[in-house]
Design an enzyme around this catalytic site. Structure first.
Site, short mmCIF file in Angstrom:
data_model
loop_
_atom_site.label_atom_id
_atom_site.label_comp_id
_atom_site.label_asym_id
_atom_site.label_seq_id
_atom_site.Cartn_x
_atom_site.Cartn_y
_atom_site.Cartn_z
N GLY A 1 0.82 -1.20 0.00
CA GLY A 1 0.00 0.00 0.00
C GLY A 1 0.87 1.26 0.00
O GLY A 1 2.04 1.23 0.38
N CYS A 2 0.28 2.37 -0.43
CA CYS A 2 1.06 3.61 -0.56
C CYS A 2 1.45 4.18 0.80
O CYS A 2 2.63 4.46 1.04
CB CYS A 2 0.28 4.64 -1.37
SG CYS A 2 -1.38 5.00 -0.76
N TYR A 3 0.50 4.34 1.71
CA TYR A 3 0.84 4.79 3.05
C TYR A 3 1.84 3.83 3.70
O TYR A 3 2.76 4.24 4.42
CB TYR A 3 -0.41 4.85 3.94
CG TYR A 3 -1.31 6.03 3.73
CD1 TYR A 3 -0.85 7.35 3.84
CD2 TYR A 3 -2.66 5.85 3.45
CE1 TYR A 3 -1.69 8.42 3.68
CE2 TYR A 3 -3.52 6.93 3.28
CZ TYR A 3 -3.03 8.22 3.40
OH TYR A 3 -3.88 9.29 3.25
N VAL A 4 1.61 2.56 3.45
CA VAL A 4 2.43 1.51 4.07
C VAL A 4 3.90 1.67 3.70
O VAL A 4 4.79 1.53 4.55
CB VAL A 4 1.92 0.13 3.63
CG1 VAL A 4 2.78 -0.97 4.22
CG2 VAL A 4 0.47 -0.05 4.02
N THR A 5 4.15 1.99 2.44
CA THR A 5 5.53 2.08 1.96
C THR A 5 6.31 3.14 2.73
O THR A 5 7.42 2.88 3.22
CB THR A 5 5.54 2.39 0.45
OG1 THR A 5 4.94 1.29 -0.24
CG2 THR A 5 6.95 2.60 -0.05
#
Length: 336
Positions: free
Chosen positions: A143-147
């Site tokens: 996920g984008c936030y996760v990265t």
């Protein structure tokens, strides 16, 4: 020449995949699917790709005969597409959340969907699983936030400095996708900062699951929507168990990421900016300040559509297919 398909190519992530693959000398995009825009030239939907000689098609997975497919499809849709592709011997990079979790039960709890077709996938973060990605047939893009949160947090957890991390992220509206909603309507988001999913965003368990590969840690996460198009700034707040200085923490990050082609560790007290990574596959990490109460602050910046989605998908493709990892991804950010 590697023949590639993009399933669900009309959205922002599809457009970014096309942008990077168009300049990739080892790849030919032979199919870009979209039910809505079948037979429409790519440039009519992605105007920055006006010169690309390709039209959208409405093909089912059974019609595809390619070496690798990107599934840029919504959560819940990928699980109905990916198994057939894998069974046909097509390598897959899935950009949805359907195959990111070790435990299907966690996915079902946080996404509110029954996972009818679980498969074993390699988590697509090269900084964690580069060697496994090289041998994978199915890679689940993060996920984008996760990265941004994971890359900022790995050295803290790996070196046993913390057992709790609070992640505060602010994202541009492109992360909400190409279809407008009341939340992304300009009068509602312009001149505004909107916290949402304060304690129950589905990326929180993903951040926590992956950081726990390095040690026991609890993660709390709150996202915010801000009136910019691209970029995610993530600020990690934590209280180290050990007496450390900013320079010592900085040294841990340098050691962790010294050989990573897309991570830049900035000098102590230097603050990452979203404009510095805009359009690039780079992640800038900085901050490293400690306040008088012992709170350590780490900041990361990524482009949510690139390192947070399509850029790392191409990076994963490069690893899976034997290309140089950085191929077609060498661009730096666009500041200002």
């Amino acid at each position: 020449m590697l023949e590639v398909a993009i399933i669900g190519a009309s959205g922002y992530t599809g457009g970014e995949l096309l942008r990077f693959l168009e300049i990739h000398s080892g790849v030919e995009v032979v199919a870009a699917t979209s039910r809505q825009y079948a037979d429409t030239p790519i440039g009519k939907i992605h105007p920055h790709l006006h010169d690309m000689d390709l039209k959208f098609t409405n093909q089912s997975p059974s019609d595809l005969d390619v070496d690798l497919a990107f599934t840029a499809t919504p959560h819940g849709a990928s699980m109905n597409i990916v198994p057939e592709l894998v069974e046909k011997g097509i390598k897959v990079v899935d950009l949805s959340g359907d195959y990111r979790f070790d435990d299907v039960g966690v996915y079902e709890k946080w996404y509110g969907l029954e996972h009818k077709k679980p498969l074993e996938a390699v988590y697509g973060m090269p900084e964690m699983y580069r060697d496994k990605i090289k041998n994978a047939n199915l890679v689940a893009n993060p996920g984008c936030y996760v990265t941004g949160a994971i890359l900022a947090g790995i050295p803290l957890v790996k070196n046993g400095l913390v057992d709790t991390i609070i992640a505060d992220s602010k994202s541009g509206v492109s992360g909400a996708g190409i279809n407008p909603t009341p939340a992304t309507h300009y009068p509602n988001i312009g001149d505004n900062v909107v916290p949402y999913a304060l304690t129950n965003h589905r990326h929180m368990p993903e951040i926590q699951e992956k950081l726990r590969k390095y040690g026991n840690v609890r993660v709390s996460f709150t996202p915010h929507l801000v009136p910019v198009i691209r970029g995610i700034i993530t600020t990690l707040h934590c209280f180290p168990h050990l007496e450390v200085t900013p320079d010592e923490v900085f040294g841990l990050y340098q050691k962790q990421y010294n050989d990573e082609p897309f991570i830049r560790v900035m000098d102590v007290s230097e603050v990452p900016r979203t404009s510095s990574v805009r359009g690039s596959n780079l992640c800038h990490i900085g901050g490293f300040e400690i306040d008088e109460n012992g709170r350590l602050v780490i900041i990361s910046a990524i482009d949510n559509l690139v390192k947070g989605a399509s850029g790392v998908a191409v990076q994963n493709m490069n690893l899976m297919c034997g290309f140089a990892e950085t191929m077609s991804l060498e661009a730096v950010g666009l500041h200002p």
